[in-house]
Scaffold this active site. Sequence first.
Site, PDB file in Angstrom:
ATOM      1  N   LYS A 495       7.226   0.829 -31.038  1.00 21.89           N
ATOM      2  CA  LYS A 495       6.286  -0.029 -30.324  1.00 21.89           C
ATOM      3  C   LYS A 495       5.928   0.599 -28.981  1.00 21.89           C
ATOM      4  O   LYS A 495       6.594   1.521 -28.501  1.00 21.89           O
ATOM      5  CB  LYS A 495       6.889  -1.413 -30.114  1.00 21.89           C
ATOM      6  N   TYR A 726      -2.732   8.946   2.437  1.00 13.17           N
ATOM      7  CA  TYR A 726      -3.364   7.707   2.875  1.00 13.17           C
ATOM      8  C   TYR A 726      -2.498   6.958   3.896  1.00 13.17           C
ATOM      9  O   TYR A 726      -1.269   6.981   3.826  1.00 13.17           O
ATOM     10  CB  TYR A 726      -3.620   6.784   1.675  1.00 13.17           C
TER      11      TYR A 726
END
Length: 832
Positions: A495, A726
């Site tokens: 999965k 940043y």
Amino acid sequence: MQTKFTLKEAADCMKAQLMSGGTGHTAVRSLLTDSRTLADAEGCLFVALTSDRNDGHRYIEELYRRGVRHFVVHAVPEAMRDAADADFLVVADTLEALQALAAAWRERFTIPVVGITGSNGKTVVKEWLSGLLTADRQVVKSPQSYNSQIGVPLSVWLLQAGDELAVFEAGISQPGEMARLERIIRPTIGILTNIGTAHDAYFSSRRQKVDEKLRLFAGAQTLIYCADQHDVADAVAGSAQLAHLRKRTWGHASECDLQLLSTTVHEGETLLEARYRGETIHIRIPMTDPASVENAMHCWLFLLLEKVPPTAIAERMRRLPVIEMRMEWKEAINGCRVINDSYSSDFHALQMAVEFLCRQPGARKTVILSDILQSGRDERSLYADVARLLRSKGIDRLVGIGAGISRHAEVFTGIGTFFFPDTDAFLQRFPLSHFRDESILLKGARVFAFERIDRALQQRSHETVLEVNLNALIDNLNYYRSLRRPGVGLMAMVKAFSYGSGSYEIAGALQFNGVDYLAVAYADEGVELRKAGITMPVMVMNPEVQSLELLAAYNLEPELYSFRLLREWRKQLATPTGHPAPAVHIKLDTGMHRLGFEEREMPQLLQALQELREAVPAFRVASVFSHLSGSDNPALDAWTRSQIAAFRRMSRQVQEVSAAPVLAHILNSAGIRRFPDAQFDMVRLGIGLYGVGADDEEQAFLRPVGTLKTVICQIRHIPAGDAVGYDRGYVAAQPMRTGVIAIGYADGLPRRFGNGRGRVLVGGRMAPVVGNICMDMCMIDLSDIDAREGDEVVIFGACPTITDVARTLDTIPYEVLTGISRRVKRVYVVER
């Protein structure tokens, strides 16, 4: 294909009892030890090998249905006793029988045979040496790394009339193994590459390991080794068994036959200067690492002893190829997948690469093949064998590149074909848009530069990749298999894109390796597997009401965990679809309180199941299961045992009301080892399959499957006081050197990995992340690391591990793996 023995002759060689429906004069042409790789049943002798993890006798009925009629067994299977046209060679030990047969075949040849052993470099020296000599004679060699107790006899079996030199490698892991390999190879010339630390745990001392490896040369005439390895030199000098050998050495000492005087590295090459028989000689090799220098020295001395002209040696050594010890399988354009195995192009290497291609589920199969050069065989016969191989494996299309293969286009009947004189012509004339939803094998001689085709087919140019090692995946699978009781099945969790590692690629490897069940989270994941050619049973753990029709259409088996889902499934079964009704899996809640029927609901559940079976005869329960909430935590062991006890009570009730057998399973990866008494009928393998253990003890048996890596895009010099990233998230306290690497939070690297918290591996050293993580990149501190633009950077793999990264992020490895973006290219690796 050449007849090697009759069945009676083979039986005599193996000291076998021949139970034959015929005269015993049937020809044996090929050997098979892995039922999955059958190419041609005619003349095939299957040897049913047994091990702790598998038993070849299980596959005899299937092989019989596929046309195989000759078998080496330790007992005839009960179901095959009435097969009048089958031949059984009954022996006490099938591995010993295989080795005896190969040894008997070896006795028929008087050509020089080179035996190579050592801790490292065996395969490289074997590949280089055979390539260096093919211009002078017909050479047969071990395929890939066929150097084990099984691989060596299969290698020796390749000997055929016309071969003028054989080069075989031999590997061991514990005392007593080399004598068996020596009897099969019987080398006339030996090469000992080096002695490292591999398998040290199985030997009482380094000297014992050296002595064991030297047993390969007991009957040889000449031995080549490096005298700089003093433990090897001492062992050779002190061995009475090797006193007859002509010892030929290389090293730095003046008494060596080939004295290495200097090595000079320049522009990606290494100039080697040496003295041989009083003369100073030189070669260049296109590598710079010490291991390649060592491997080249062994080959150089061998060529000198064989009296190959120095000018020819120098020319050939400068063209030595980099030997890739693995095949890579990559995502490509238009939904294709590419397997690049273009480092060698002999027929036996082609066979193995085609076998790997055919393991891939679904899709069309295309082979792009160059001329097979310097095979020593009649060209038409060679390509006729290639054509038979491709037809027998169901290859849909062949693209032949080269004058030789093009001359024999007519033998490739029954396959779609295109032929081109060279790689340039293919790239210019063949529209790449014609490749769509298929698996493509590239198999070309080096001079055809198939790397250009590989680049043209690449889907993405993003330099961040998740490298998925399929050998490691299967090794982990086999570790957990070894913990199971006999008869216990295994369900593998694929999965969430196989925990981020790739859906059908992982599922295909698991299907090929005989897993009993796969499990996905949602219907669309299962549909993707079916469309990719996965045919084995698939359980869907979170089925949604609107997906039930899809489940029926694709034979996907839903988990039913509520009365609402039971009612909706009953409605679905009552609706004609033209498809057989898939089985279902009943989820029980034993205390995790996520999904499932609670114990107080059991009477109502049992009544609902009985009513459903009476109303819809096609209704069938495949399994009943539950989920442990703390099996990896020793502090919760009492709780885990209470869950197991509850499951035992509840599952038994479901089994008792079912008309057909119902499997029971509750254990996850951690539980398989920690609670072996609760294996029931099947176990479920999840994160452990991908190399993450429940604790340090378990981790020691597992291999990392995924390696997330990227490259340095740019190196910057930052003055003191300047900021990086940043929000000026990091300010340099002093002048520093940073690297910008091509991975960011859009690739799955969380922002909380930044600002000095995370560390990555560059050139064997850990580099801290500085500044905030950007969307597509981030910055690392290289002030104390010698690195260049384009160098590789490892986010996780062998070091640091994914568990290390998860701890840094205060999370679990599941989240790290499943968070890797789909834009990160997955590259699937198969070790040789």
